[in-house]
Design an enzyme around this catalytic site. Structure first.
Site, short mmCIF file in Angstrom:
data_model
loop_
_atom_site.label_atom_id
_atom_site.label_comp_id
_atom_site.label_asym_id
_atom_site.label_seq_id
_atom_site.Cartn_x
_atom_site.Cartn_y
_atom_site.Cartn_z
N TYR A 153 7.97 18.02 32.45
CA TYR A 153 9.18 18.49 32.96
C TYR A 153 9.64 19.94 32.51
CZ TYR A 153 14.61 17.71 33.40
OH TYR A 153 15.84 17.88 33.92
N LYS A 203 10.93 23.29 34.88
CA LYS A 203 11.73 23.79 35.29
C LYS A 203 11.77 25.35 34.65
CE LYS A 203 14.59 20.21 36.19
NZ LYS A 203 15.00 20.00 37.25
#
Ligand code: NAD
Length: 248
Positions: free
Chosen positions: A156, A160
């Protein structure tokens, strides 16, 4: 006076959570709002409830941001219905958190496909009309963990951090045509994504947040609207942190 009258805004992953709040905030400010989500029924209902509350025009579309054919169809439908697209908000995102030792390769890949590739594909599909119109805004919803990293979120946070790199490259590439590209990096926002955290994790996080509260979807929506509006006309390639001070 309403700030976005006559503007068309497209928000991905708008069925619930932060995306829903962003879509609603633009609708309240007079924009026509295209809401997309993999959950087709959910996004239809979400759009209907925003229309009821705001009397804004909405268009709800089932679409998976990780598939280019879906992204192209969304842009086609948007242009057919509202004639132009002024603001694209790449909000759709997923988590498949685990410690690296236990993280499956397919989970790492799935997170990259939605969070990073999805934003690239939507920006690519939207760029033709924005570049032709010589104006537009793209706002990518990144995350504080893309800036500072987080144990248990390797995929994750990589997605990002990648999204921040993508934001800066798009900003440079599109600047000559006055298409401005920025990211908002929320900290810990109260949604289903964070409701899933264990109570002790939440308590530990609260202790680290100088403003001593989790953020709300409205906090994020206000930052997105700033980056979509006239007040940010000289801002591109930036990451606006909306994180209560947890990372400075
Ligand atoms: N909640 C937080 O604390 C937080 C913090 C930082 C960043 N973010 C980011 O904000 C965004 C919204 O998060 P949220 O908390 O509202 O999450 P959420 O899970 O409530 O909403 C995400 C939405 O995206 C949709 N979606 C998932 N995969 C999709 C796909 N392939 N195509 C289209 N739609 C898809 C989901 O159906 C859902 O409606 C995400 O990008 C997330 O990473 C959230």
């Amino acid at each position: 006076m309403k700030l976005f009258v006559g503007k068309t805004v497209l928000v991905t992953g708008a069925q619930r959570g932060i995306g829903y709040d962003i879509a609603g905030a633009f609708a309240f400010q007079g924009a026509s709002v295209v809401m997309t989500d993999v959950n087709g029924d959910g996004v239809q209902q979400a759009a209907a409830s925003i229309e009821k509350e705001t009397s804004a025009k909405t268009l709800a579309l089932a679409a998976d941001v990780s598939k280019y054919a879906d992204c192209e169809r969304v842009i086609e439908e948007t242009l057919k219905t509202f004639k132009k697209l002024d603001i694209l908000v790449n909000n759709a995102g997923i988590t498949r958190d685990n410690l690296v030792l236990r993280m499956k390769e397919e989970d790492f890949q799935a997170v990259l496909d939605v969070n990073l590739k999805g934003a690239f594909l939507m920006a690519k599909a939207a760029s033709r009309s924005m570049l032709r119109e010589r104006g537009g805004r793209i706002i990518n919803i990144a995350s504080v963990v893309g800036q500072m990293g987080n144990a248990g979120q390797a995929g994750y946070s990589a997605s990002k951090a990648g999204l921040i790199g993508l934001t800066k490259s798009l900003a440079r590439e599109f600047a000559p045509r006055q298409v401005l590209v920025n990211a908002v990096a929320p900290g810990f926002i109260q949604t289903r994504m964070t409701d899933a955290l264990k109570d002790e994790t939440k308590a530990g996080l609260l202790e680290m947040i100088p403003l001593e509260r989790f953020g709300t979807g409205a906090d994020v929506a206000r930052a997105v609207m700033f980056l979509a509006g006239d007040d940010s006309a000289y801002i591109t390639g930036q990451v606006l942190a909306v994180n209560g001070g947890i990372y400075m």
